[in-house]
Design a protein around this motif. Sequence first.
Motif, mmCIF file in Angstrom:
data_model
loop_
_atom_site.group_PDB
_atom_site.id
_atom_site.type_symbol
_atom_site.label_atom_id
_atom_site.label_comp_id
_atom_site.label_asym_id
_atom_site.label_seq_id
_atom_site.Cartn_x
_atom_site.Cartn_y
_atom_site.Cartn_z
ATOM 1 N N ILE A 511 -3.613 2.522 -2.277
ATOM 2 C CA ILE A 511 -4.326 1.823 -1.198
ATOM 3 C C ILE A 511 -5.085 0.632 -1.756
ATOM 4 C CG2 ILE A 511 -6.191 2.066 0.469
ATOM 5 C CD1 ILE A 511 -5.288 5.003 0.825
ATOM 6 N N GLN A 512 -5.754 0.809 -2.912
ATOM 7 C CA GLN A 512 -6.524 -0.306 -3.485
ATOM 8 C C GLN A 512 -5.607 -1.449 -3.897
ATOM 9 O OE1 GLN A 512 -10.112 0.190 -5.592
ATOM 10 N NE2 GLN A 512 -9.418 -0.897 -7.396
ATOM 11 N N LEU A 513 -4.470 -1.082 -4.530
ATOM 12 C CA LEU A 513 -3.535 -2.147 -4.924
ATOM 13 C C LEU A 513 -3.019 -2.881 -3.696
ATOM 14 C CD1 LEU A 513 -1.898 -3.672 -6.984
ATOM 15 C CD2 LEU A 513 -0.196 -1.832 -6.949
ATOM 16 N N ALA A 514 -2.749 -2.118 -2.607
ATOM 17 C CA ALA A 514 -2.296 -2.766 -1.377
ATOM 18 C C ALA A 514 -3.342 -3.739 -0.850
ATOM 19 C CB ALA A 514 -1.967 -1.700 -0.328
ATOM 20 N N LYS A 515 -4.646 -3.356 -0.919
ATOM 21 C CA LYS A 515 -5.703 -4.258 -0.452
ATOM 22 C C LYS A 515 -5.769 -5.514 -1.324
ATOM 23 C CE LYS A 515 -8.674 -0.663 1.526
ATOM 24 N NZ LYS A 515 -9.966 0.049 1.427
ATOM 25 N N LEU A 516 -5.658 -5.313 -2.653
ATOM 26 C CA LEU A 516 -5.708 -6.469 -3.544
ATOM 27 C C LEU A 516 -4.534 -7.407 -3.293
ATOM 28 C CD1 LEU A 516 -6.777 -4.713 -6.874
ATOM 29 C CD2 LEU A 516 -8.216 -6.056 -5.336
ATOM 30 N N LEU A 517 -3.351 -6.810 -3.078
ATOM 31 C CA LEU A 517 -2.175 -7.642 -2.793
ATOM 32 C C LEU A 517 -2.366 -8.402 -1.487
ATOM 33 C CD1 LEU A 517 0.704 -5.187 -3.770
ATOM 34 C CD2 LEU A 517 0.048 -7.254 -4.991
ATOM 35 N N THR A 518 -2.894 -7.701 -0.463
ATOM 36 C CA THR A 518 -3.092 -8.337 0.847
ATOM 37 C C THR A 518 -4.105 -9.472 0.749
ATOM 38 O OG1 THR A 518 -2.601 -6.240 1.923
ATOM 39 C CG2 THR A 518 -3.699 -7.927 3.239
ATOM 40 N N ASN A 519 -5.198 -9.241 0.037
ATOM 41 C CA ASN A 519 -6.219 -10.286 -0.106
ATOM 42 C C ASN A 519 -5.722 -11.440 -0.965
ATOM 43 O OD1 ASN A 519 -7.952 -8.708 1.394
ATOM 44 N ND2 ASN A 519 -8.858 -7.703 -0.395
ATOM 45 N N HIS A 520 -4.809 -11.136 -1.888
ATOM 46 C CA HIS A 520 -4.325 -12.158 -2.833
ATOM 47 C C HIS A 520 -3.219 -13.018 -2.236
ATOM 48 C CE1 HIS A 520 -4.011 -13.796 -6.881
ATOM 49 N NE2 HIS A 520 -2.701 -13.725 -6.769
ATOM 50 N N MET A 521 -2.464 -12.469 -1.288
ATOM 51 C CA MET A 521 -1.295 -13.186 -0.756
ATOM 52 C C MET A 521 -1.721 -14.299 0.201
ATOM 53 S SD MET A 521 0.118 -10.407 2.004
ATOM 54 C CE MET A 521 1.324 -11.529 2.706
ATOM 55 N N ARG A 522 -0.862 -15.259 0.314
ATOM 56 C CA ARG A 522 -1.091 -16.345 1.267
ATOM 57 C C ARG A 522 -0.506 -15.958 2.632
ATOM 58 N NH1 ARG A 522 1.508 -21.485 -0.950
ATOM 59 N NH2 ARG A 522 3.262 -20.053 -0.930
ATOM 60 N N GLU A 523 -0.777 -16.819 3.639
ATOM 61 C CA GLU A 523 -0.378 -16.474 4.999
ATOM 62 C C GLU A 523 1.137 -16.338 5.135
ATOM 63 O OE1 GLU A 523 -0.896 -18.163 9.591
ATOM 64 O OE2 GLU A 523 -1.844 -19.188 7.897
ATOM 65 N N ASN A 524 1.895 -17.187 4.434
ATOM 66 C CA ASN A 524 3.348 -17.163 4.587
ATOM 67 C C ASN A 524 4.041 -16.331 3.524
ATOM 68 O OD1 ASN A 524 2.625 -18.897 2.581
ATOM 69 N ND2 ASN A 524 4.154 -20.459 3.038
ATOM 70 N N ASP A 525 3.291 -15.590 2.698
ATOM 71 C CA ASP A 525 3.899 -14.682 1.725
ATOM 72 C C ASP A 525 4.184 -13.336 2.378
ATOM 73 O OD1 ASP A 525 3.697 -16.639 -0.177
ATOM 74 O OD2 ASP A 525 1.838 -15.859 -1.053
ATOM 75 N N ILE A 526 5.066 -12.568 1.759
ATOM 76 C CA ILE A 526 5.431 -11.236 2.256
ATOM 77 C C ILE A 526 5.180 -10.252 1.132
ATOM 78 C CG2 ILE A 526 7.285 -9.754 3.102
ATOM 79 C CD1 ILE A 526 8.609 -12.203 4.286
ATOM 80 N N VAL A 527 4.505 -9.165 1.462
ATOM 81 C CA VAL A 527 4.268 -8.094 0.481
ATOM 82 C C VAL A 527 4.597 -6.762 1.146
ATOM 83 C CG1 VAL A 527 1.830 -7.876 1.108
ATOM 84 C CG2 VAL A 527 2.608 -7.068 -1.095
ATOM 85 N N ALA A 528 5.199 -5.837 0.365
ATOM 86 C CA ALA A 528 5.635 -4.562 0.926
ATOM 87 C C ALA A 528 5.604 -3.494 -0.157
ATOM 88 C CB ALA A 528 7.038 -4.679 1.505
ATOM 89 N N ARG A 529 5.408 -2.281 0.307
ATOM 90 C CA ARG A 529 5.591 -1.114 -0.579
ATOM 91 C C ARG A 529 6.976 -0.558 -0.292
ATOM 92 N NH1 ARG A 529 3.042 4.932 0.042
ATOM 93 N NH2 ARG A 529 3.837 5.791 -1.925
ATOM 94 N N ILE A 530 7.871 -0.675 -1.284
ATOM 95 C CA ILE A 530 9.285 -0.320 -1.040
ATOM 96 C C ILE A 530 9.623 1.053 -1.561
ATOM 97 C CG2 ILE A 530 9.998 -2.725 -1.012
ATOM 98 C CD1 ILE A 530 11.010 -2.387 -3.837
#
Length: 611
Positions: A511-530
């Motif tokens: 969950i923490q890594l997901a929050k860091l990824l979400t806060n770090h990504m830009r608006e047009n980037d895509i992040v996912a847990r696969i």
Amino acid sequence: MNHLSLKWELLFICILLVTLPTVLMGMVGYYAYQSFAKQTLESQLHKHSQEVRSQAYDFIAQNERVLRREEALVLKRIKSVAQLSKSIFQTYPAQMKPTYGDTTLHSALQTLSQFRLNRSGHIFLLDENFNPVINNQLLPSLTNPTLYANLISHIKKEMPYILSGQTTIIKHPWSTNPNGIIYRQTALTYLDNWQMVLGVTINETDYKSHDFEVGLQNELRDRLASERIGKSGYIWVFNGQGEYIVSKDNLRNGENMLNIIDQHGHSIVEHLISSAKSAPPGGSEIIFYEWQDLGESSASPRAAAVTYVAEWDWFIGTNINLIEFYSGLREVRNKILHLCVVFILIGSLIAYYFAKRITTPIKHLEHLAVKAAQGDFNVQADPKLASRHTEINSLSNVFSEMICNIRQLMAQKEKSTQLLAARNTALQASEDKLTKALLELEYEKQKFHTQAITDSLTNLLNRRGFSKEGKKVWKRHQRTNEPLTIAMIDIDYFKRINDRYSHSIGDDVLIQLAKLLTNHMRENDIVARIGGEEFSMIISQPLCEAKKGLERLRRLVENTPIISDKREIFFTISIGAIEVNPQLPSLESALDAADTCLYAAKRSGRNKIIT
């Protein structure tokens, strides 16, 4: 014989006009619903069959990706060993050159002759006549000399390349077993100082193990065995020999069911297998049959959508018990019958009401006409019983005053207007309820869609959502040729975190890594847990810029612990990233390339970025 009165004639006609359309509409509605229900059932069975087929091919693709990755790593390793061995041998003087038949070798040569890669890999030397000098006991085939000659032929073809200083890899048959031919991968290079061919060889069976594929099959079998379709439907899988691969709750796995026959003496399983083979490529076929499960006293009618997965020799069927389906149809039929009876009764009451309402004024006017005929002209019709039926000629001379007819017409019009307004109000209320129901249905549809593409733990996109959104970005990249970076992120030693602290702490890490990824990504980037501890990112930047952001992310993760029971728990991540280029034809190939970089980051010590 006396005729029926006008009231009863009207009542009989109205009841007949209500009954016939109601019964006809009920029959048409039932058969239309029966046809629709059957089509829906077949559609659902086809859908379930295609979903199971897709799951099987997802597992097959996963197995193929693992084998390709393992093969690439092994080929890289034997090529590296060949180049390292060449650099060692070239430091030795020409007088130390071994010859064919030597019984004593230099200590370094003896060490290399005893070197092994996995179970069968080893190093060999061939002199200018292609005679084995080191490991000569390992080169000649013990079962088929033709295969050894075939190896020498392959080496001779590669001589121009290795003489030029290149290191090349060949694949060649080496031995046979009951399952077929065993192939070897051999890295070849040339020793200029000794004028010898140096080879590093390994059997494909050393790294192409079927254990992983068997594990995938077992995982899919367990998943399918517990899945239900409706109340009593389930998924079964047979192989080409008629043996259960997947049965209901895995209770009959391994049993051969070819001896189960139908009332015509034909094998049911053979019919299922032949129907699956005759299905359209990538599709399924609907069949109807009778089958008796464990715990059932007799066979019951069933319907199934069957399909064939040739790679595993799996014949998959998604079936449902038709007794359950027919029970639902009988329930619908009974409801339609009850509605028809209710409509007929209500129509009869309404018909009686209107028949009485029509005939009562006529009788009253008839009474007034009789009194007028007797000389009593001082008569006046009761306003409450005024009638519009002026076509009755025998009573037309009763109505001498036009104003009476007009008043009666206006009264009836006003009453009809009020009835229409009441019905409009009821109709508006029904429309409001329908609109509310449609809005709720749309909300649930959007909710289910979001759940289908979202990981429930981290609220990131899951593999399905990542694939869907990633393909959109990939198509835009192909149109605009904008720079694109693909990154694969994996938590280092995640299993240790789960084992040492608990799986709930592991969930907190995710969950923490997901929050860091979400806060770090830009608006047009895509992040996912696969999957598991693995995440993916699609960054709309060149690799050189994206790598800076990924490095900031890696440091942020490294320095941001999670707090549990007043303890700080640190963790790190490894990242593999590549920039999309014309050599990568699809998103899947780009993910494979990024995954290879991730694996290199893991092998080189973790907590770093490899591009």
